[in-house]
Design an enzyme around this catalytic site. Structure first.
Site, PDB file in Angstrom:
ATOM      1  N   ALA A  69       0.849  -1.195   0.000  1.00  0.00           N
ATOM      2  CA  ALA A  69       0.000   0.000   0.000  1.00  0.00           C
ATOM      3  C   ALA A  69       0.883   1.243   0.000  1.00  0.00           C
ATOM      4  CB  ALA A  69      -0.900  -0.005   1.231  1.00  0.00           C
ATOM      5  N   GLY A  70       0.342   2.317  -0.568  1.00  0.00           N
ATOM      6  CA  GLY A  70       1.070   3.571  -0.614  1.00  0.00           C
ATOM      7  C   GLY A  70       1.486   3.959  -2.016  1.00  0.00           C
ATOM      8  N   LYS A  73      -2.571   4.644  -4.191  1.00  0.00           N
ATOM      9  CA  LYS A  73      -3.393   4.955  -3.014  1.00  0.00           C
ATOM     10  C   LYS A  73      -4.887   4.845  -3.281  1.00  0.00           C
ATOM     11  CE  LYS A  73       0.019   8.054  -0.957  1.00  0.00           C
ATOM     12  NZ  LYS A  73       1.115   7.610  -1.847  1.00  0.00           N
ATOM     13  N   GLY A 121       0.810  11.277   5.074  1.00  0.00           N
ATOM     14  CA  GLY A 121      -0.324  11.593   5.948  1.00  0.00           C
ATOM     15  C   GLY A 121      -1.655  11.090   5.439  1.00  0.00           C
ATOM     16  N   ASN A 146      -6.045  -1.386   2.163  1.00  0.00           N
ATOM     17  CA  ASN A 146      -5.477  -0.929   3.425  1.00  0.00           C
ATOM     18  C   ASN A 146      -6.409   0.121   4.019  1.00  0.00           C
ATOM     19  OD1 ASN A 146      -3.686   0.813   5.210  1.00  0.00           O
ATOM     20  ND2 ASN A 146      -2.238  -0.793   4.654  1.00  0.00           N
ATOM     21  N   CYS A 188      -0.209   3.918  11.715  1.00  0.00           N
ATOM     22  CA  CYS A 188       0.413   4.748  10.681  1.00  0.00           C
ATOM     23  C   CYS A 188       1.415   5.709  11.314  1.00  0.00           C
ATOM     24  CB  CYS A 188      -0.648   5.536   9.918  1.00  0.00           C
ATOM     25  SG  CYS A 188       0.077   6.631   8.676  1.00  0.00           S
ATOM     26  N   ASN A 190       2.674   8.386  10.088  1.00  0.00           N
ATOM     27  CA  ASN A 190       2.672   9.716   9.476  1.00  0.00           C
ATOM     28  C   ASN A 190       1.493  10.599   9.873  1.00  0.00           C
ATOM     29  OD1 ASN A 190       5.022   9.218   7.969  1.00  0.00           O
ATOM     30  ND2 ASN A 190       3.824   8.047   6.493  1.00  0.00           N
ATOM     31  N   GLY A 309      12.402  -3.115   2.986  1.00  0.00           N
ATOM     32  CA  GLY A 309      13.752  -3.338   2.501  1.00  0.00           C
ATOM     33  C   GLY A 309      13.903  -4.474   1.523  1.00  0.00           C
ATOM     34  N   THR A 331       9.671   0.506  -2.219  1.00  0.00           N
ATOM     35  CA  THR A 331      10.826   1.364  -2.478  1.00  0.00           C
ATOM     36  C   THR A 331      11.703   0.818  -3.596  1.00  0.00           C
ATOM     37  OG1 THR A 331      10.786   1.936  -0.125  1.00  0.00           O
ATOM     38  CG2 THR A 331      12.715   2.610  -1.370  1.00  0.00           C
TER      39      THR A 331
END
Length: 368
Positions: A69-70, A73, A121, A146, A188, A190, A309, A331
């Site tokens: 997730a992220g 969104k 956020g 999520n 979360c 953030n 990671g 990432t």
């Protein structure tokens, strides 16, 4: 990967991090509507190896690698994401009401650490908008949503406990029939409010009981703060035990920038960046949490979705051997591009063969 790293990434890294993220998302959304584009992507990116297939609660994952997730969104690029080699994808975080998230800039790169600093956020259009989109989409692979408490901003007064619970329930009611699993984001890093809400006695049990009362049949996962202490893990498991809805767990990013991450970035510059670290520096911490959770949980009932990671097949395999049945990345896409998913899957198949495993399920927890 070389094409991405030599040509695409240098161009994207000329843009602010959030703008580059949006550019990639927009490109994926547009390509999803181009005739034949998804078929071409499938030939390029998918790895078909029966040893990688994962089955859980009636769901079939073609491989254990998922998108965290992220990245998407709002679920706007799902058609293309299904062609990029992932075994599943998770969208969000999604909240009951729309949220603008934190002020910009709120995403930063740390190239020396293969990391990013995330301070979004939880911006999202609210569950009603996302639910409508999901009802129109016919997914061919497992899809997770999520779910998080609405971020009303730092100036908003703290919510009563009942309002926090109802915020989660409102989202769950509208999406549980349109996805394959729910991931409740309980920590979360953030947002300013409610970070410790589920650490207070009774709040998690209250939420889970009300989900049980709704007779939600979609598997529910809990995304928890990083915990290593045996007594805290046992408390979590005790609260989950009576509630049939809970199917497993995932470990969230740590809040802030813990000193144990041993970052290479300049400390003075890093201190000016708000948010939580994601990427290679959090790998060891989250692996320890994953391993200890696996050691204590009921392995006949729960599974773990590992993250943090994951850049190589060895990174993913390590999480699997520590107890993760499924693994997510985010990432790595920033630094290595979309081909990294296929390369990890192909590498996983080789690692399984090297260690004498006929199937990825045999490796789960083998080094726990």
């Amino acid at each position: 990967m070389n094409f991405y790293r030599l040509l695409v990434r240098p161009l994207l890294f000329q843009l602010p991090a959030e703008m580059a993220h949006q550019a990639g998302l927009t490109l994926c959304r547009m390509l999803g509507h181009v005739p034949g584009a998804t078929a071409v992507m499938r030939r390029m990116y998918q790895c078909h190896d029966p040893r990688l297939k994962v089955q859980f609660q009636g769901l079939t994952f073609s491989n254990p690698m998922g998108l965290a997730a992220g990245w998407d969104k709002q679920g706007t690029a799902l058609k293309m994401l299904e062609s990029m080699g992932f075994g599943f994808a998770e969208i969000g975080s999604i909240s009951a009401r729309p949220s603008l998230g934190n002020p910009k800039p709120r995403l930063f790169r740390l190239p020396s650490d293969n990391a990013i600093v995330v301070n979004y956020g939880l911006p999202n259009p609210g569950v009603e908008s996302v639910a409508k989109r999901l009802r129109r989409f016919q997914q061919t692979q497992p899809l997770g949503v999520n779910v998080v408490k609405t971020n009303d901003g730092p100036a908003a007064p703290p919510c009563p406990d009942s309002a926090v619970i109802e915020d989660y329930l409102s989202t769950i009611k509208q999406v549980h029939d349109d996805c394959d699993y729910l991931m409740l984001n309980l920590s979360c890093p953030n947002t300013g409010h409610e970070q410790a809400f589920f650490a207070r006695p009774g709040n998690l049990s209250n939420l889970l009981q009300q989900i049980d009362d709704l007779q939600v049949t979609t598997p529910v996962f809990l995304k928890i703060a990083p915990i290593e202490q045996a007594d805290q893990i046992e408390q979590l498991l005790l609260q989950c035990r009576p509630h049939r809805c809970v199917a497993g767990f995932s470990v969230n990013l740590p809040t802030g920038k813990p000193s144990e991450l041993n970052l290479h970035a300049d400390p003075a510059a890093l201190a000016k960046l708000p948010g939580a670290i994601a990427g290679q520096p959090v790998k060891e911490l989250l692996n320890r949490c994953l391993r200890r959770l696996y050691q204590q949980m009921d392995r006949e009932r729960y599974i773990i979705i590992g993250s943090g990671g994951v850049f190589t097949a060895e990174d993913a395999y390590e999480k699997i051997c520590y107890g993760a049945s499924l693994v997510q990345l985010y990432t790595a896409l920033v630094y290595h591009g979309p081909l990294v998913v296929k390369q990890i899957n192909e590498g996983l198949a080789q690692l399984l063969r090297r260690d004498g495993f006929d199937h990825v399920s045999q490796a789960v927890g083998s080094k726990a």
